[in-house]
Design a protein around this motif. Structure first.
Motif, PDB file in Angstrom:
ATOM      1  N   PHE A  75     -52.207  18.788 -20.113  1.00 36.06           N
ATOM      2  CA  PHE A  75     -51.455  19.310 -21.254  1.00 36.06           C
ATOM      3  C   PHE A  75     -49.973  19.566 -20.938  1.00 36.06           C
ATOM      4  O   PHE A  75     -49.113  19.337 -21.789  1.00 36.06           O
ATOM      5  CB  PHE A  75     -52.131  20.551 -21.820  1.00 36.06           C
ATOM      6  CG  PHE A  75     -53.446  20.239 -22.451  1.00 36.06           C
ATOM      7  CD1 PHE A  75     -53.513  19.581 -23.674  1.00 36.06           C
ATOM      8  CD2 PHE A  75     -54.633  20.553 -21.797  1.00 36.06           C
ATOM      9  CE1 PHE A  75     -54.730  19.257 -24.238  1.00 36.06           C
ATOM     10  CE2 PHE A  75     -55.857  20.234 -22.364  1.00 36.06           C
ATOM     11  CZ  PHE A  75     -55.917  19.584 -23.587  1.00 36.06           C
ATOM     12  N   GLY A  76     -49.677  20.001 -19.734  1.00 40.10           N
ATOM     13  CA  GLY A  76     -48.283  20.188 -19.357  1.00 40.10           C
ATOM     14  C   GLY A  76     -47.534  18.868 -19.317  1.00 40.10           C
ATOM     15  O   GLY A  76     -46.399  18.755 -19.790  1.00 40.10           O
ATOM     16  N   SER A  77     -48.183  17.856 -18.771  1.00 36.85           N
ATOM     17  CA  SER A  77     -47.568  16.533 -18.707  1.00 36.85           C
ATOM     18  C   SER A  77     -47.477  15.902 -20.091  1.00 36.85           C
ATOM     19  O   SER A  77     -46.493  15.226 -20.414  1.00 36.85           O
ATOM     20  CB  SER A  77     -48.356  15.628 -17.759  1.00 36.85           C
ATOM     21  OG  SER A  77     -48.426  16.236 -16.479  1.00 36.85           O
ATOM     22  N   LEU A  78     -48.469  16.135 -20.913  1.00 39.99           N
ATOM     23  CA  LEU A  78     -48.437  15.641 -22.288  1.00 39.99           C
ATOM     24  C   LEU A  78     -47.279  16.272 -23.066  1.00 39.99           C
ATOM     25  O   LEU A  78     -46.614  15.590 -23.853  1.00 39.99           O
ATOM     26  CB  LEU A  78     -49.768  15.932 -22.984  1.00 39.99           C
ATOM     27  CG  LEU A  78     -49.946  15.375 -24.390  1.00 39.99           C
ATOM     28  CD1 LEU A  78     -49.856  13.850 -24.378  1.00 39.99           C
ATOM     29  CD2 LEU A  78     -51.286  15.819 -24.957  1.00 39.99           C
ATOM     30  N   ALA A  79     -47.006  17.548 -22.816  1.00 42.84           N
ATOM     31  CA  ALA A  79     -45.873  18.218 -23.466  1.00 42.84           C
ATOM     32  C   ALA A  79     -44.557  17.542 -23.087  1.00 42.84           C
ATOM     33  O   ALA A  79     -43.690  17.312 -23.947  1.00 42.84           O
ATOM     34  CB  ALA A  79     -45.834  19.700 -23.072  1.00 42.84           C
ATOM     35  N   THR A  80     -44.414  17.182 -21.824  1.00 46.32           N
ATOM     36  CA  THR A  80     -43.201  16.491 -21.383  1.00 46.32           C
ATOM     37  C   THR A  80     -43.118  15.095 -21.998  1.00 46.32           C
ATOM     38  O   THR A  80     -42.044  14.665 -22.419  1.00 46.32           O
ATOM     39  CB  THR A  80     -43.140  16.427 -19.851  1.00 46.32           C
ATOM     40  OG1 THR A  80     -43.039  17.773 -19.356  1.00 46.32           O
ATOM     41  CG2 THR A  80     -41.959  15.623 -19.350  1.00 46.32           C
ATOM     42  N   LEU A  81     -44.232  14.406 -22.077  1.00 47.39           N
ATOM     43  CA  LEU A  81     -44.254  13.073 -22.680  1.00 47.39           C
ATOM     44  C   LEU A  81     -43.845  13.130 -24.156  1.00 47.39           C
ATOM     45  O   LEU A  81     -42.993  12.349 -24.607  1.00 47.39           O
ATOM     46  CB  LEU A  81     -45.644  12.449 -22.537  1.00 47.39           C
ATOM     47  CG  LEU A  81     -45.831  11.074 -23.194  1.00 47.39           C
ATOM     48  CD1 LEU A  81     -44.907  10.047 -22.552  1.00 47.39           C
ATOM     49  CD2 LEU A  81     -47.292  10.647 -23.087  1.00 47.39           C
TER      50      LEU A  81
END
Length: 163
Positions: A75-81
């Protein structure tokens, strides 16, 4: 160097810098009160689409090392994406103040998603977590990222190298 190779190298460089800066500054990169300095790089999709992948991969690596588990990796990486894609479209838009809007997606998206994540993982107060993460993102993206964006935007040589 051909164009495809240049794009891959550029994306890999963004990923490496993001991950190294985040992990090197780990005490302030993770948690409810965080200023992830590497988030200043989230302005790079304003100039080129291939920085999106670099930011995403760099965030995955940083979150794998960060210790908040698979939930943060996903989810953290998805937020950045998501933030990177929105910033890319802001850069391609005809909006009048797009340079000043470009750092905003990571502030809002990470504030919401990471705030929810911290509430879920650590039972921290939801609104306070969203506000603290958003404030840290604002520092990284506006105090560090916006001057970087404005500098790159005024420097044709740099823009031609990354664009």
């Amino acid at each position: 160097m051909n164009s495809k190779t240049k794009k891959i190298v550029y994306g890999a460089l963004i990923a490496a810098v993001y991950a190294v800066v985040t992990v090197a500054l780990a005490p302030i990169s993770y948690g409810q009160v965080q200023v992830r300095v590497a988030e200043a790089l989230t302005i790079m999709p304003f100039f080129s689409s291939y920085s999106i992948f670099g930011l995403f991969v760099g965030c995955i690596i940083a979150n794998m090392i960060g210790g908040n588990g698979i939930f943060d990796v996903v989810f953290g990486s998805l937020a950045t994406l998501i933030s990177a894609v929105i910033t890319y479209y802001i850069g391609k838009s005809n909006l009048r103040y797009k340079r000043y809007l470009a750092p905003l997606p990571p502030v809002v998206i990470n504030g919401i998603i990471i705030g929810i994540e911290l509430n879920f993982l650590y039972k921290l107060p939801l609104v306070a977590s969203m506000l603290w993460v958003g404030l840290g993102e604002m520092i990284a993206c506006y105090v560090l990222g916006l001057p970087l964006l404005l500098y790159i935007d005024k420097n044709d040589k740099i823009k031609s190298m990354i664009g």
